[in-house]
Structures are given as C-alpha cells and as structure tokens.
Design a protein around this motif. Structure first.
Motif, short mmCIF file in Angstrom:
data_model
loop_
_atom_site.label_atom_id
_atom_site.label_comp_id
_atom_site.label_asym_id
_atom_site.label_seq_id
_atom_site.Cartn_x
_atom_site.Cartn_y
_atom_site.Cartn_z
N GLU A 172 -20.70 74.24 30.41
CA GLU A 172 -20.03 75.19 29.52
C GLU A 172 -18.59 74.80 29.19
N LEU A 173 -17.81 74.48 30.20
CA LEU A 173 -16.40 74.14 29.97
C LEU A 173 -16.27 72.89 29.10
N GLY A 174 -17.19 71.97 29.32
CA GLY A 174 -17.17 70.72 28.57
C GLY A 174 -17.40 70.89 27.07
N GLN A 175 -17.91 72.06 26.67
CA GLN A 175 -18.12 72.31 25.23
C GLN A 175 -16.80 72.60 24.54
N ASN A 203 -20.56 63.62 19.89
CA ASN A 203 -19.60 63.93 18.82
C ASN A 203 -20.21 64.74 17.69
N THR A 204 -21.46 65.16 17.87
CA THR A 204 -22.11 65.87 16.76
C THR A 204 -22.67 67.22 17.20
N GLU A 235 -13.42 60.78 30.48
CA GLU A 235 -13.24 61.88 29.51
C GLU A 235 -14.25 62.99 29.77
N LEU A 236 -13.76 64.22 29.65
CA LEU A 236 -14.63 65.39 29.81
C LEU A 236 -15.70 65.36 28.72
N MET A 237 -16.95 65.35 29.16
CA MET A 237 -18.06 65.27 28.19
C MET A 237 -18.60 66.68 27.90
N PRO A 238 -19.18 66.88 26.73
CA PRO A 238 -19.72 68.21 26.41
C PRO A 238 -21.03 68.47 27.15
N SER A 266 -14.38 56.18 28.50
CA SER A 266 -14.13 57.02 27.33
C SER A 266 -15.37 57.19 26.47
N PRO A 267 -16.34 57.94 26.97
CA PRO A 267 -17.60 58.05 26.22
C PRO A 267 -17.44 58.72 24.86
N LEU A 268 -16.35 59.49 24.67
CA LEU A 268 -16.17 60.14 23.37
C LEU A 268 -15.29 59.30 22.44
#
Ligand code: SAM
Length: 315
Positions: free
Chosen positions: A190-193, A301-302, A184-187, A239-241
C-alpha cells in the motif's frame, strides 16, 4: 535457460515462508498469508532447486517473509547447497533471529547474507518495523566475522521517514567491509503506491559528487556501485523505477506455496501444486514454461498494483 526475449535466466529467489517477525510499515501484511501448513517442505524446495538447476539456474537467494522463521532453515540451505549445478546460496533476512546462527548457516552451505536495515535510530526502527536495531547491528558484525563477505545491507529510503539518514546509512560501509545498497521504493504494498514517498536514486547520487563510480562486479548487475574515499565497503543504488533493468533481468521467483512468479512487477503467477504431485518431469515442464513466458518488463511505471506485498512474494 533462455526466455522468449533472449534473456538468460540463472537466478532463483526462493521464498520459504510468507510469515515474518517484523511488521515493516511499507511491507507488512496482516491477512491472506500462506499458512504454515501450506508452505512447501524442505524436500519440495530441494525438488524445485534440482528442477531449476536442470533449467540453468545457478544462484539461489532464500528469502521470505522471514526465512529464519522456518525451523528447518538449516536443512533447506543444506539441501539446496548440495544440488548439482547450484553454485551460490545466499539469504535475505531482517536479522532479528540471526544472532548465534551465522556459523551454522555457513556450515550448511550459505555463502552470503543480505540484511535489511532502513534506519539507525533505535526508536524509528521500532516504529518502522516493531523490531530491535541493536540485534541487527550485532548480526551484521557476526556475519562479517564469519567472512560471509560482502555482507550487503539493503535500505529503502522513504521521503519524510528516513531520507535524512542516507549519509549515516552509507557510513556503515566506512569501517566495515559491507555494501550498503539503496533500493527505490517499488509500488508493491500500500505505501509503495504513494508516489509522494518515492525517492529517486539519481537525486541521492547527484547530491553526493564524492561518490566514485565503480565497474559492476558482473555483467547485468542491477546495482550501480560507488566508492567513497576512506570507506572499506562500497555503496550501491538499485533503481528499478528510474533505471529499469528488465532487459537484463535474470531472475524468477518461487513463493513458499510453490507458485512461480516470473516477474515482480506483474501479477502473473504459475501453480506448481499439480506438477509437484505428478512428478519431476511435469515439474520441469511447468517451470520451463513459466520461465519461457517471463514478461518482457515490469509495469511499475504504468499504474501497476501488485496483488501481494513483498513479504508474500519474496523480496
Ligand atoms: N524478511 C527479510 C528481510 O527483511 O530482509 C526478507 C523479506 S523482505 C520482503 C526483503 C526486502 O524487501 C526488504 O529489504 C524490504 O525492505 C524490501 N521491500 C519490501 N517492500 C518493498 C517495496 N515496496 N519496495 C522496495 N523494497 C521493498
């Protein structure tokens, strides 16, 4: 060693450079990267490896940036592979400079390879990364031939970019003994945000009822693995998110300038420069402290904003 939350930390992600051959849309960074002159030497990485082994690290994944950009990469692998207590040396690479080098890496002590690949369309690959797809595909075959098995293929799915290619990417495991893993795309970066670009792995799995769950290869494995009838290899979902695995996280990261990053999803970093200069006892104490104080969980997630992109931290 055991951290303050009772987790057993036995896995080191070691970034040997922040420099990279590619400019991936969600990972690229143009400024602020650690200059070559400030990267640790092979000898210093060996000292980090020995210290980590004393603290219970058993597995080292060499990453970056692009690890194959280091001219002394064979020496780094060789020195780490010879460290008492280190049982496994692996590497994550974009494979742009892998052709013809797999045999030498294996001889130096490398046991497995993870290769990053997000698209099977040569034009899209060029657009997303600036590199050549055919180079990656032949490197995958070279790694299989060298029996660095299982070769793992890491894929990040981004909505509107490559989410139409999930089945084609999975099919890499049809004729080859590879593991295709969707991360999964992580934050981070920049794009990951951008939440709009994120694809939840649960949705990919739910849309494919023919995926048959497989037991994990080892306890605490972050990937959920699946078989597909007729496929030689397997398919995994990290799936880290959507499925946070912090409670069983067993890893720490050390970056190319020697700073320790105990958690990918926290900006906490610990300097080792002084400790490296002072000697091995100081290095041991610094690393022990950093591991012990590894954060309880990531903050993805925060509203977490990572101060560094993955290519700087070491993916
Ligand atoms: N250059 C090597 C490579 O390409 O494999 C190693 C470093 S690269 C930073 C390691 C992995 O991080 C790549 O597979 C890349 O897709 C992944 N990555 C980078 N940014 C990410 C993000 N925001 N979320 C998830 N994975 C990311």
């Amino acid at each position: 060693m055991i951290d303050r939350f009772g987790r057993s930390i036995d896995y080191l992600r070691l970034s040997v450079t922040e420099r990279c051959t590619l400019r991936c849309t969600y990972c690229r960074v143009e400024e602020g990267i650690c200059p070559k002159a400030q990267e640790l030497t092979a000898g210093e990485f060996e000292r980090i490896g020995k210290t980590c082994a004393r603290l219970g690290i058993r597995k080292v994944r060499i990453t970056g940036g692009e690890p194959l950009l280091r001219k002394d990469i064979l020496e780094i692998v060789h020195r780490l592979a010879a460290v008492d207590g280190i049982e496994e040396i692996t590497m994550t690479t974009n494979a742009q400079q892998l052709a013809g080098r797999v045999g030498a890496l294996k001889a130096a002590g490398l046991q497995r390879l993870n290769i990053s690949l997000d698209t099977l369309d040569p034009d899209k690959y060029r657009e997303m990364t600036g590199g050549e797809l055919s180079t990656v595909l032949s490197a995958i075959d070279e790694a299989i031939e060298a029996q660095l098995l299982p070769v793992k293929i890491n894929t990040v799915i981004i909505k509107g970019t490559n989410d139409d290619e999930v089945d084609d990417l999975m099919a890499l495991a049809k004729a080859r003994p590879v593991e295709v893993r969707f991360i999964e795309l992580m934050p981070v970066g920049e794009l990951g945000q951008n939440d709009e670009l994120r694809v939840n792995n649960d949705d990919l799995i739910a849309a494919r009822p023919y995926l048959r769950p497989l037991p994990p290869r080892y306890a605490g494995q972050p990937a959920r693995d699946y078989a597909v009838d007729g496929y030689k290899g397997r398919v995994g979902f990290i799936s880290p998110l959507s499925h946070k695995f912090c409670a069983s996280c067993n890893r720490i990261r050390v970056m190319s300038d020697g700073k320790i990053r105990p958690c990918l999803g926290s900006n906490l970093e610990v300097e080792t420069k002084d400790a490296l200069a002072q000697g091995d006892a100081a290095l041991l104490e610094t690393m022990r402290n950093a591991i012990y104080h590894k954060p309880v969980a990531h903050h993805f997630n925060t509203g977490f904003i990572s101060l560094k992109n993955m290519s700087r931290i070491g993916g």
